[in-house]
Design a protein around this motif. Structure first.
Motif, PDB file in Angstrom:
ATOM      1  N   THR A 135      27.954  34.514  10.442  1.00  0.00           N
ATOM      2  CA  THR A 135      27.974  33.077  10.222  1.00  0.00           C
ATOM      3  C   THR A 135      26.991  32.378  11.158  1.00  0.00           C
ATOM      4  O   THR A 135      26.992  32.632  12.364  1.00  0.00           O
ATOM      5  N   ASP A 136      26.163  31.526  10.588  1.00  0.00           N
ATOM      6  CA  ASP A 136      25.178  30.735  11.343  1.00  0.00           C
ATOM      7  C   ASP A 136      24.274  31.615  12.205  1.00  0.00           C
ATOM      8  O   ASP A 136      23.807  31.191  13.268  1.00  0.00           O
ATOM      9  N   GLY A 137      24.037  32.859  11.782  1.00  0.00           N
ATOM     10  CA  GLY A 137      23.159  33.750  12.529  1.00  0.00           C
ATOM     11  C   GLY A 137      23.735  34.228  13.848  1.00  0.00           C
ATOM     12  O   GLY A 137      22.996  34.684  14.726  1.00  0.00           O
ATOM     13  N   PHE A 138      25.053  34.176  13.986  1.00  0.00           N
ATOM     14  CA  PHE A 138      25.714  34.572  15.233  1.00  0.00           C
ATOM     15  C   PHE A 138      25.263  35.948  15.714  1.00  0.00           C
ATOM     16  O   PHE A 138      25.010  36.161  16.898  1.00  0.00           O
ATOM     17  N   TYR A 139      25.187  36.892  14.779  1.00  0.00           N
ATOM     18  CA  TYR A 139      24.829  38.267  15.137  1.00  0.00           C
ATOM     19  C   TYR A 139      23.343  38.574  14.953  1.00  0.00           C
ATOM     20  O   TYR A 139      22.927  39.715  15.094  1.00  0.00           O
ATOM     21  N   GLY A 140      22.519  37.569  14.662  1.00  0.00           N
ATOM     22  CA  GLY A 140      21.098  37.787  14.414  1.00  0.00           C
ATOM     23  C   GLY A 140      20.384  38.591  15.492  1.00  0.00           C
ATOM     24  O   GLY A 140      19.720  39.592  15.180  1.00  0.00           O
ATOM     25  N   LEU A 143      21.547  42.197  15.399  1.00  0.00           N
ATOM     26  CA  LEU A 143      21.042  42.903  14.216  1.00  0.00           C
ATOM     27  C   LEU A 143      19.569  43.249  14.369  1.00  0.00           C
ATOM     28  O   LEU A 143      19.142  44.336  13.965  1.00  0.00           O
ATOM     29  N   ASP A 144      18.799  42.351  14.979  1.00  0.00           N
ATOM     30  CA  ASP A 144      17.390  42.666  15.246  1.00  0.00           C
ATOM     31  C   ASP A 144      17.279  43.878  16.165  1.00  0.00           C
ATOM     32  O   ASP A 144      16.465  44.772  15.924  1.00  0.00           O
ATOM     33  N   TRP A 145      18.086  43.912  17.201  1.00  0.00           N
ATOM     34  CA  TRP A 145      18.081  45.042  18.141  1.00  0.00           C
ATOM     35  C   TRP A 145      18.485  46.332  17.440  1.00  0.00           C
ATOM     36  O   TRP A 145      17.864  47.380  17.629  1.00  0.00           O
ATOM     37  N   LEU A 163      26.897  49.479   7.255  1.00  0.00           N
ATOM     38  CA  LEU A 163      27.444  48.162   7.613  1.00  0.00           C
ATOM     39  C   LEU A 163      26.895  47.125   6.639  1.00  0.00           C
ATOM     40  O   LEU A 163      25.685  46.913   6.546  1.00  0.00           O
ATOM     41  N   ARG A 164      27.787  46.492   5.904  1.00  0.00           N
ATOM     42  CA  ARG A 164      27.389  45.444   4.977  1.00  0.00           C
ATOM     43  C   ARG A 164      27.350  44.119   5.733  1.00  0.00           C
ATOM     44  O   ARG A 164      28.191  43.863   6.588  1.00  0.00           O
ATOM     45  N   LEU A 165      26.391  43.296   5.374  1.00  0.00           N
ATOM     46  CA  LEU A 165      26.231  42.010   6.053  1.00  0.00           C
ATOM     47  C   LEU A 165      26.560  40.867   5.097  1.00  0.00           C
ATOM     48  O   LEU A 165      26.226  40.920   3.913  1.00  0.00           O
ATOM     49  N   ALA A 166      27.204  39.843   5.643  1.00  0.00           N
ATOM     50  CA  ALA A 166      27.500  38.633   4.870  1.00  0.00           C
ATOM     51  C   ALA A 166      27.325  37.449   5.806  1.00  0.00           C
ATOM     52  O   ALA A 166      27.562  37.560   7.019  1.00  0.00           O
ATOM     53  N   ASP A 167      26.924  36.310   5.252  1.00  0.00           N
ATOM     54  CA  ASP A 167      26.779  35.149   6.121  1.00  0.00           C
ATOM     55  C   ASP A 167      27.948  34.178   5.990  1.00  0.00           C
ATOM     56  O   ASP A 167      28.061  33.230   6.760  1.00  0.00           O
ATOM     57  N   THR A 168      28.803  34.422   5.016  1.00  0.00           N
ATOM     58  CA  THR A 168      30.015  33.602   4.876  1.00  0.00           C
ATOM     59  C   THR A 168      31.197  34.525   4.630  1.00  0.00           C
ATOM     60  O   THR A 168      31.017  35.667   4.231  1.00  0.00           O
TER      61      THR A 168
END
Length: 168
Positions: A135-140, A143-145, A163-168
């Motif tokens: 949510t809101d790029g919290f883990y951005g 995830l880049d790392w 690992l599946r990613l979701a933003d909401t």
């Protein structure tokens, strides 16, 4: 229906938006007829999560180490509260009791739980779905790392893709 384990923060000092996200997640899991498995706490996002599930008629299973019960942060309203002797045994039991995993924003404990289920999945010790809610790029940045780990072959692309990613 499935037992869905949600990892999230238990801090008492979070922004309301994170508590609202947790409450909505718990309610949606319950509305879909699933059982919620949580870390067994009643504070922070974890407390909002279980309250949201119960407000929508959901069943909750909490898994908590005795040391946290002693600190009086246990979700005593759980339909089933399982008390373990350690944080390590808590994670094992949460994995065993769950059919899928959802990770909301959180700190070190949340990351520890995420990496435990993800690592065991990459070792084919389970084949349960895992979703990271960014949510809101919290883990951005994380995830880049992690993508960089894949680029440098410390993590196989197939392992990252578990690992599946979701933003909401």
């Amino acid at each position: 229906m499935a037992a869905i384990c949600v990892f999230c923060a238990s801090s008492r000092t979070l922004d309301q938006r994170w508590l609202d996200l947790a409450a909505a997640t718990g309610a949606e899991i319950a509305r879909r007829g699933h059982t919620l498995v949580s870390g067994g706490g009643c504070v922070g996002m974890m407390g909002a999560l279980v309250d949201g599930a119960r407000s929508a008629g959901g069943r909750t299973i909490g898994v908590i180490p005795q040391s946290l019960v002693d600190l009086e942060v246990a979700d005593l309203a759980s339909d089933e509260l399982l008390v373990t002797e350690s944080m390590a045994s808590r994670k094992i039991l949460m994995i065993d009791k769950s059919d899928a995993f959802l990770t909301l924003p959180g700190g070190l404990g949340t990351l520890d739980e995420l990496f435990e289920v993800w690592t065991t999945a990459t070792l084919a010790l389970h084949h349960k779905p895992m979703v990271l809610v960014d949510t809101d790029g919290f883990y951005g940045p994380l995830l880049d790392w992690l993508r960089n780990l894949t680029d440098q072959t410390f993590l196989k692309p197939a392992g990252f893709d578990l690992l599946r990613l979701a933003d909401t």
